[in-house]
Design an enzyme around this catalytic site. Structure first.
Site, PDB file in Angstrom:
ATOM      1  N   ASP A 199      -3.670  -9.203   5.536  1.00  0.00           N
ATOM      2  CA  ASP A 199      -3.631  -8.161   6.570  1.00  0.00           C
ATOM      3  C   ASP A 199      -2.341  -8.348   7.362  1.00  0.00           C
ATOM      4  OD1 ASP A 199      -4.589  -6.112   8.405  1.00  0.00           O
ATOM      5  OD2 ASP A 199      -5.073  -7.710   9.809  1.00  0.00           O
ATOM      6  N   SER A 200      -2.059  -7.382   8.220  1.00  0.00           N
ATOM      7  CA  SER A 200      -0.873  -7.483   9.077  1.00  0.00           C
ATOM      8  C   SER A 200      -1.024  -8.582  10.125  1.00  0.00           C
ATOM      9  CB  SER A 200      -0.655  -6.156   9.801  1.00  0.00           C
ATOM     10  OG  SER A 200      -1.809  -5.834  10.553  1.00  0.00           O
ATOM     11  N   TYR A 212       1.609  -3.162  11.572  1.00  0.00           N
ATOM     12  CA  TYR A 212       2.004  -2.354  10.415  1.00  0.00           C
ATOM     13  C   TYR A 212       1.883  -0.856  10.738  1.00  0.00           C
ATOM     14  CZ  TYR A 212       2.047  -6.135   6.871  1.00  0.00           C
ATOM     15  OH  TYR A 212       2.345  -7.238   6.115  1.00  0.00           O
ATOM     16  N   GLY A 213       0.957  -0.529  11.633  1.00  0.00           N
ATOM     17  CA  GLY A 213       0.599   0.877  11.873  1.00  0.00           C
ATOM     18  C   GLY A 213       1.756   1.829  12.124  1.00  0.00           C
ATOM     19  N   CYS A 220      -6.434  -4.515   4.960  1.00  0.00           N
ATOM     20  CA  CYS A 220      -5.691  -3.809   6.013  1.00  0.00           C
ATOM     21  C   CYS A 220      -5.666  -2.337   5.610  1.00  0.00           C
ATOM     22  CB  CYS A 220      -4.271  -4.368   6.086  1.00  0.00           C
ATOM     23  SG  CYS A 220      -3.174  -3.427   7.160  1.00  0.00           S
ATOM     24  N   ASN A 221      -6.117  -1.492   6.506  1.00  0.00           N
ATOM     25  CA  ASN A 221      -6.168  -0.062   6.179  1.00  0.00           C
ATOM     26  C   ASN A 221      -4.772   0.514   5.995  1.00  0.00           C
ATOM     27  OD1 ASN A 221      -9.160   1.109   6.758  1.00  0.00           O
ATOM     28  ND2 ASN A 221      -8.733  -0.684   7.991  1.00  0.00           N
ATOM     29  N   SER A 222      -3.844   0.145   6.878  1.00  0.00           N
ATOM     30  CA  SER A 222      -2.491   0.704   6.809  1.00  0.00           C
ATOM     31  C   SER A 222      -1.833   0.330   5.473  1.00  0.00           C
ATOM     32  CB  SER A 222      -1.633   0.179   7.965  1.00  0.00           C
ATOM     33  OG  SER A 222      -2.314   0.325   9.184  1.00  0.00           O
ATOM     34  N   GLU A 250      -5.259  -7.628  19.007  1.00  0.00           N
ATOM     35  CA  GLU A 250      -4.438  -8.763  18.547  1.00  0.00           C
ATOM     36  C   GLU A 250      -4.058  -9.655  19.741  1.00  0.00           C
ATOM     37  OE1 GLU A 250      -3.901  -8.828  15.130  1.00  0.00           O
ATOM     38  OE2 GLU A 250      -2.455 -10.434  14.931  1.00  0.00           O
ATOM     39  N   CYS A 298      -9.592   0.619  10.844  1.00  0.00           N
ATOM     40  CA  CYS A 298      -8.594  -0.428  11.108  1.00  0.00           C
ATOM     41  C   CYS A 298      -9.394  -1.712  11.206  1.00  0.00           C
ATOM     42  CB  CYS A 298      -7.862  -0.144  12.417  1.00  0.00           C
ATOM     43  SG  CYS A 298      -6.807  -1.504  12.946  1.00  0.00           S
ATOM     44  N   THR A 299      -8.926  -2.748  10.534  1.00  0.00           N
ATOM     45  CA  THR A 299      -9.722  -3.984  10.477  1.00  0.00           C
ATOM     46  C   THR A 299      -9.826  -4.682  11.838  1.00  0.00           C
ATOM     47  OG1 THR A 299      -7.721  -5.066   9.664  1.00  0.00           O
ATOM     48  CG2 THR A 299      -9.368  -4.452   8.034  1.00  0.00           C
ATOM     49  N   HIS A 300      -9.045  -4.230  12.809  1.00  0.00           N
ATOM     50  CA  HIS A 300      -9.148  -4.803  14.154  1.00  0.00           C
ATOM     51  C   HIS A 300     -10.300  -4.199  14.967  1.00  0.00           C
ATOM     52  CE1 HIS A 300      -5.154  -6.216  13.182  1.00  0.00           C
ATOM     53  NE2 HIS A 300      -5.121  -6.923  14.297  1.00  0.00           N
TER      54      HIS A 300
END
Ligand code: DGL
Length: 277
Positions: free
Chosen positions: A10-11, A42-43, A73-75, A152, A184-186
């Protein structure tokens, strides 16, 4: 049987929400997680740049002899999953199709909301994945540029977050959605606030569980599960600060992270001469 580790990236720390589900469903598997914290977020980045990052990270994970790649990571999934699947021989999955499938199963009124980074929403990947399953479903999308940043930095509740969430969800809620994809994984770490704002009527969908289920099914079908009585090794690698990763990562992973390795960018220097596959 295949005792090699699964490579996940992931980012930043968000992909650890996916790792958490994978550990839950596949407790005997070894994992190498790479968090590209030095290049987070990354977004806002262009698709072409994300593609370069994704290929670089997959090459790096292959040097570490992984048997399977999860783009957590979705992005990055939106930008490069298809290209990566075409290029590499190793099985690769992302988080978008699993999340889309879970939302289609959940919706009753066939109106689904999606929130994510600019890159994910601009790609239209969730829209396409949902429409491929049921073309009659209405999809309402909203980019939320600052939410992953808050997470983050470990800010997951409070008035600032609630104000932002209200602002972003306003048009989706007015459209009458009954399911909301946390694209978004966050965002699973913001579930409390998002639920409060969205209300009981709206079911929150996170890709993590469904992605872990897909991974388990695929490894089982291919006969590639790890069969070893020794406890599995979990490795965490960061392109940025190790201590921040270790301390903040606990909230995403739900368990202590004993140690974090630091790898300096560019990763290309570490993978020269490897064979694809
Ligand atoms: N974890 C990333 C995703 O799922 C979002 C954070 C970022 O912008 O890098 O899209």
């Amino acid at each position: 049987m295949d005792n090699r580790p699964i490579g996940i990236f992931d980012s930043g720390l968000g992909g650890l929400t996916v790792v958490r589900e994978i550990i839950d469903q596949l407790p005997n598997e070894e994992i190498i997680y790479f968090g590209d914290t030095a290049r987070f977020p990354y977004g806002p980045r262009p698709i072409s740049e994300l593609k370069t990052f994704v290929f670089e990270i997959i090459d790096y994970l292959l040097v570490n002899d992984v048997k399977f790649i999860v783009i957590a990571c979705n992005s990055a999934s939106a930008a490069a999953l298809e290209d990566a699947q075409q290029y590499y021989n190793i099985p690769i999955i992302g988080v978008i199709e699993p999340g889309a499938r879970a939302a289609v199963r959940a919706t009753h009124c066939r109106r689904i909301g999606v929130i994510g980074t600019q890159a994910t929403i601009a790609s239209g990947s969730y829209m396409s994945a949902i429409k491929a399953i049921d073309a009659g479903i209405q999809v309402y999308s909203q980019a939320c540029p600052d939410l992953a940043d808050f997470v983050e930095k470990n800010e997951t509740t409070g008035p600032r977050i609630e104000r932002s969430v209200r602002w972003y969800l306003d048009s989706l809620l007015r459209a009458g959605i009954d399911s909301l994809i946390l694209g978004c994984t966050h965002y699973p770490l913001l579930s409390e606030t998002i639920s409060k704002v969205a209300g009981d009527w709206v079911q929150l969908i996170s890709s993590a569980k469904e992605t872990a289920r897909e991974l388990k099914e695929t490894l089982t079908r291919k006969g590639s599960l790890r069969k070893d009585n020794k406890p599995p090794i979990l490795r965490f690698i960061s392109s940025g600060d190790k201590e921040i990763f270790r301390k903040l990562g606990v909230r995403f992973l739900g368990q202590e992270i004993k140690s974090v390795e630091r790898v300096r960018l560019p990763l290309r220097e570490r993978v020269v001469g490897i064979e694809k596959g």
